[in-house]
Design a protein around this motif. Structure first.
Motif, PDB file in Angstrom:
ATOM      1  N   GLY A 171     -84.486  67.319  17.949  1.00 23.19           N
ATOM      2  CA  GLY A 171     -83.557  66.244  18.309  1.00 23.19           C
ATOM      3  C   GLY A 171     -83.271  65.350  17.118  1.00 23.19           C
ATOM      4  N   GLY A 172     -84.337  64.943  16.406  1.00 23.73           N
ATOM      5  CA  GLY A 172     -84.168  64.087  15.228  1.00 23.73           C
ATOM      6  C   GLY A 172     -83.402  64.793  14.126  1.00 23.73           C
ATOM      7  N   TYR A 173     -83.695  66.077  13.928  1.00 25.34           N
ATOM      8  CA  TYR A 173     -83.008  66.868  12.887  1.00 25.34           C
ATOM      9  C   TYR A 173     -81.518  66.995  13.179  1.00 25.34           C
ATOM     10  CZ  TYR A 173     -81.641  70.966  10.129  1.00 25.34           C
ATOM     11  OH  TYR A 173     -80.997  71.833   9.272  1.00 25.34           O
ATOM     12  N   GLU A 174     -81.186  67.390  14.415  1.00 25.78           N
ATOM     13  CA  GLU A 174     -79.777  67.588  14.777  1.00 25.78           C
ATOM     14  C   GLU A 174     -79.017  66.263  14.795  1.00 25.78           C
ATOM     15  OE1 GLU A 174     -78.303  70.340  14.894  1.00 25.78           O
ATOM     16  OE2 GLU A 174     -79.931  71.796  15.087  1.00 25.78           O
ATOM     17  N   LEU A 175     -79.660  65.206  15.275  1.00 25.24           N
ATOM     18  CA  LEU A 175     -79.035  63.879  15.303  1.00 25.24           C
ATOM     19  C   LEU A 175     -78.732  63.388  13.891  1.00 25.24           C
ATOM     20  CD1 LEU A 175     -78.369  61.759  17.558  1.00 25.24           C
ATOM     21  CD2 LEU A 175     -80.495  60.625  16.936  1.00 25.24           C
ATOM     22  N   SER A 176     -79.675  63.618  12.990  1.00 25.90           N
ATOM     23  CA  SER A 176     -79.495  63.220  11.598  1.00 25.90           C
ATOM     24  C   SER A 176     -78.381  64.041  10.930  1.00 25.90           C
ATOM     25  CB  SER A 176     -80.808  63.399  10.834  1.00 25.90           C
ATOM     26  OG  SER A 176     -80.702  62.921   9.521  1.00 25.90           O
ATOM     27  N   ARG A 177     -78.340  65.338  11.224  1.00 22.15           N
ATOM     28  CA  ARG A 177     -77.264  66.183  10.668  1.00 22.15           C
ATOM     29  C   ARG A 177     -75.895  65.739  11.177  1.00 22.15           C
ATOM     30  NH1 ARG A 177     -77.071  72.325  10.279  1.00 22.15           N
ATOM     31  NH2 ARG A 177     -77.450  72.327  12.526  1.00 22.15           N
ATOM     32  N   PHE A 179     -75.096  62.725  12.013  1.00 22.80           N
ATOM     33  CA  PHE A 179     -74.792  61.474  11.303  1.00 22.80           C
ATOM     34  C   PHE A 179     -74.217  61.771   9.918  1.00 22.80           C
ATOM     35  CE2 PHE A 179     -76.343  58.370   8.159  1.00 22.80           C
ATOM     36  CZ  PHE A 179     -75.684  57.228   8.603  1.00 22.80           C
ATOM     37  N   PHE A 180     -74.859  62.676   9.171  1.00 26.23           N
ATOM     38  CA  PHE A 180     -74.401  62.984   7.822  1.00 26.23           C
ATOM     39  C   PHE A 180     -73.082  63.764   7.813  1.00 26.23           C
ATOM     40  CE2 PHE A 180     -78.978  62.407   6.614  1.00 26.23           C
ATOM     41  CZ  PHE A 180     -78.768  61.380   5.697  1.00 26.23           C
ATOM     42  N   ALA A 181     -72.859  64.581   8.845  1.00 31.99           N
ATOM     43  CA  ALA A 181     -71.630  65.383   8.910  1.00 31.99           C
ATOM     44  C   ALA A 181     -70.415  64.506   9.185  1.00 31.99           C
ATOM     45  CB  ALA A 181     -71.763  66.456   9.987  1.00 31.99           C
ATOM     46  N   SER A 182     -70.596  63.421   9.937  1.00 31.45           N
ATOM     47  CA  SER A 182     -69.526  62.490  10.343  1.00 31.45           C
ATOM     48  C   SER A 182     -68.191  63.173  10.634  1.00 31.45           C
ATOM     49  CB  SER A 182     -69.305  61.376   9.308  1.00 31.45           C
ATOM     50  OG  SER A 182     -69.751  61.663   8.026  1.00 31.45           O
ATOM     51  N   GLY A 183     -68.244  64.059  11.616  1.00 28.74           N
ATOM     52  CA  GLY A 183     -67.012  64.722  12.080  1.00 28.74           C
ATOM     53  C   GLY A 183     -66.785  66.091  11.469  1.00 28.74           C
ATOM     54  N   SER A 185     -68.144  69.934   9.902  1.00 31.92           N
ATOM     55  CA  SER A 185     -69.095  70.925  10.397  1.00 31.92           C
ATOM     56  C   SER A 185     -70.467  70.669   9.785  1.00 31.92           C
ATOM     57  CB  SER A 185     -68.627  72.339  10.031  1.00 31.92           C
ATOM     58  OG  SER A 185     -69.657  73.278  10.317  1.00 31.92           O
ATOM     59  N   LYS A 186     -71.503  70.726  10.620  1.00 32.27           N
ATOM     60  CA  LYS A 186     -72.867  70.509  10.137  1.00 32.27           C
ATOM     61  C   LYS A 186     -73.301  71.626   9.183  1.00 32.27           C
ATOM     62  CE  LYS A 186     -74.776  69.614  14.331  1.00 32.27           C
ATOM     63  NZ  LYS A 186     -75.781  69.156  15.304  1.00 32.27           N
ATOM     64  N   ASP A 187     -72.660  72.795   9.268  1.00 29.11           N
ATOM     65  CA  ASP A 187     -73.006  73.927   8.402  1.00 29.11           C
ATOM     66  C   ASP A 187     -72.604  73.695   6.950  1.00 29.11           C
ATOM     67  OD1 ASP A 187     -74.092  75.339  10.513  1.00 29.11           O
ATOM     68  OD2 ASP A 187     -72.182  76.288  11.034  1.00 29.11           O
ATOM     69  N   ASP A 188     -71.758  72.672   6.705  1.00 29.39           N
ATOM     70  CA  ASP A 188     -71.268  72.418   5.348  1.00 29.39           C
ATOM     71  C   ASP A 188     -72.091  71.370   4.598  1.00 29.39           C
ATOM     72  OD1 ASP A 188     -69.201  74.224   5.797  1.00 29.39           O
ATOM     73  OD2 ASP A 188     -67.849  72.679   6.577  1.00 29.39           O
ATOM     74  N   LEU A 189     -73.156  70.912   5.208  1.00 27.20           N
ATOM     75  CA  LEU A 189     -73.965  69.869   4.565  1.00 27.20           C
ATOM     76  C   LEU A 189     -74.679  70.397   3.319  1.00 27.20           C
ATOM     77  CD1 LEU A 189     -75.647  68.114   7.639  1.00 27.20           C
ATOM     78  CD2 LEU A 189     -73.820  67.202   6.207  1.00 27.20           C
ATOM     79  N   GLY A 190     -74.807  69.537   2.323  1.00 31.65           N
ATOM     80  CA  GLY A 190     -75.487  69.906   1.077  1.00 31.65           C
ATOM     81  C   GLY A 190     -76.995  69.754   1.183  1.00 31.65           C
ATOM     82  N   PRO A 191     -77.716  70.017   0.080  1.00 31.81           N
ATOM     83  CA  PRO A 191     -79.186  70.001   0.119  1.00 31.81           C
ATOM     84  C   PRO A 191     -79.801  68.631   0.424  1.00 31.81           C
ATOM     85  CG  PRO A 191     -78.384  70.350  -2.127  1.00 31.81           C
ATOM     86  CD  PRO A 191     -77.204  70.473  -1.224  1.00 31.81           C
ATOM     87  N   ILE A 192     -79.221  67.541  -0.111  1.00 35.08           N
ATOM     88  CA  ILE A 192     -79.809  66.206   0.104  1.00 35.08           C
ATOM     89  C   ILE A 192     -79.752  65.799   1.577  1.00 35.08           C
ATOM     90  CG2 ILE A 192     -79.740  63.751  -0.524  1.00 35.08           C
ATOM     91  CD1 ILE A 192     -80.715  65.627  -2.760  1.00 35.08           C
ATOM     92  N   PRO A 193     -78.589  65.908   2.252  1.00 32.49           N
ATOM     93  CA  PRO A 193     -78.577  65.592   3.684  1.00 32.49           C
ATOM     94  C   PRO A 193     -79.519  66.476   4.507  1.00 32.49           C
ATOM     95  CG  PRO A 193     -76.338  65.664   2.853  1.00 32.49           C
ATOM     96  CD  PRO A 193     -77.221  66.170   1.761  1.00 32.49           C
ATOM     97  N   LEU A 194     -79.639  67.752   4.122  1.00 31.62           N
ATOM     98  CA  LEU A 194     -80.556  68.652   4.840  1.00 31.62           C
ATOM     99  C   LEU A 194     -82.010  68.228   4.641  1.00 31.62           C
ATOM    100  CD1 LEU A 194     -79.006  72.208   4.222  1.00 31.62           C
ATOM    101  CD2 LEU A 194     -79.093  70.948   6.376  1.00 31.62           C
ATOM    102  N   LEU A 195     -82.367  67.871   3.409  1.00 32.28           N
ATOM    103  CA  LEU A 195     -83.727  67.387   3.122  1.00 32.28           C
ATOM    104  C   LEU A 195     -84.038  66.137   3.935  1.00 32.28           C
ATOM    105  CD1 LEU A 195     -84.151  67.738  -0.763  1.00 32.28           C
ATOM    106  CD2 LEU A 195     -85.752  68.579   0.957  1.00 32.28           C
ATOM    107  N   LEU A 196     -83.098  65.184   3.932  1.00 37.08           N
ATOM    108  CA  LEU A 196     -83.300  63.924   4.647  1.00 37.08           C
ATOM    109  C   LEU A 196     -83.358  64.151   6.163  1.00 37.08           C
ATOM    110  CD1 LEU A 196     -80.923  61.591   2.587  1.00 37.08           C
ATOM    111  CD2 LEU A 196     -83.422  61.626   2.535  1.00 37.08           C
ATOM    112  N   SER A 197     -82.523  65.059   6.665  1.00 36.03           N
ATOM    113  CA  SER A 197     -82.504  65.364   8.104  1.00 36.03           C
ATOM    114  C   SER A 197     -83.813  66.026   8.528  1.00 36.03           C
ATOM    115  CB  SER A 197     -81.320  66.274   8.448  1.00 36.03           C
ATOM    116  OG  SER A 197     -80.102  65.627   8.181  1.00 36.03           O
TER     117      SER A 197
END
Length: 283
Positions: A171-177, A179-183, A185-197
């Motif tokens: 839940g925390g991981y997906e919620l954080s992703r 937040f970082f995706a902001s509209g 696709s979550k699949d396009d997130l870079g390494p820093i947002p993934l690390l933080l999530s």
């Protein structure tokens, strides 16, 4: 993913188990690190690494495989198409279901890991005369003393930790992703947002279930010295004799490890999954 998790977080995990099992021996994280280094050297921080690797590779392999299956089950329950993107809450529920299966492979290897990590303290406290310093000697000792079922000491505690814990983890991981995706696709997130999530998801898990993990560690380690009470018996004994705060011994190294190790876990998982999907698509 499991390998990245262990390599990053093992020293902090070792400190966690030592402080959970013998809270009166250490004043804090720094004291635990200093004493461990003085007594057994740098390799003392990596005691139990082999079973930890086995535990994490086995657990995360089963966990993420079952996560995919459980996502399909959740889609059937809510009555949506199998390709529909699930909400963060639905993904959290799928992760919680998946953790029950992962527990079956995690419990035996984690028992061996915890015993190796706290072996020195068991000898110092006089609970055992001579410790087993290798994986094989611990495994042999469990089989001789308790038989194959001995590897499942602390199973109920592990389940009590994993099922609610992984609800907060995913839940925390997906919620954080989200937040970082902001509209996007979550699949396009870079390494820093993934690390933080991943770090945020791991922190959510351990904050939610830490007292349960503390009881589990005690059961698995102290059962070396003789028959140990079950979850409720151990929980009540700790609270009565040592106070509620004893259930939070070792929280500091756990939170540091949770953020670093789970950030590495999800980063390795997402990138290795993408790499595999590219390989499959190329055939």
């Amino acid at each position: 993913g499991g390998t990245a998790c262990v390599v990053t977080g093992q020293p902090f995990d070792t400190a966690k188990v030592k402080m959970q099992t013998f809270p009166n021996m250490y004043k804090g994280l720094v004291d635990c690190f200093v004493k461990t280094y003085k007594q057994v050297g740098f390799r003392g921080f990596y005691k139990g690494t082999t079973p930890a690797l086995l535990a994490n590779i086995a657990e995360n392999s089963v966990l993420f495989m079952c996560y995919g299956f459980c996502q399909q089950i959740v889609r059937r329950i809510v009555g949506v198409d199998r390709k529909t993107k699930l909400s963060d809450l639905q993904n959290a529920a799928a992760g919680s279901f998946a953790s029950a299966f992962a527990t079956l492979v995690l419990c035996p290897t984690e028992l061996v890991k915890c015993r190796l990590q706290a072996m020195h303290e068991m000898q110092l406290s006089g609970k055992i005369i001579q410790g087993h310093n290798t994986v094989w000697s611990v495994v042999k000792g469990v089989i001789q003393k308790d038989g194959p079922l001995g590897f499942y000491r602390g199973l109920s505690s592990t389940l009590l930790r994993e099922v609610p814990g992984y609800f907060f983890f995913f839940g925390g991981y997906e919620l954080s992703r989200t937040f970082f995706a902001s509209g996007r696709s979550k699949d396009d997130l870079g390494p820093i947002p993934l690390l933080l999530s991943g770090g945020f998801g791991g922190s959510c898990l351990w904050i939610a279930v830490y007292p349960v993990d503390c009881v589990k560690s005690r059961i698995q380690v102290l059962s070396m010295a003789g028959k140990q009470a079950g979850f409720m018996g151990t929980f009540v004994t700790v609270v009565r004799t040592e106070g509620v705060l004893a259930l939070y011994s070792g929280l500091t190294p756990t939170m540091i490890r949770a953020f670093l190790a789970n950030g590495a876990l999800f980063l390795a998982y997402e990138y290795s999954r993408k790499l595999m999907m590219k390989q499959i698509d190329s055939y």
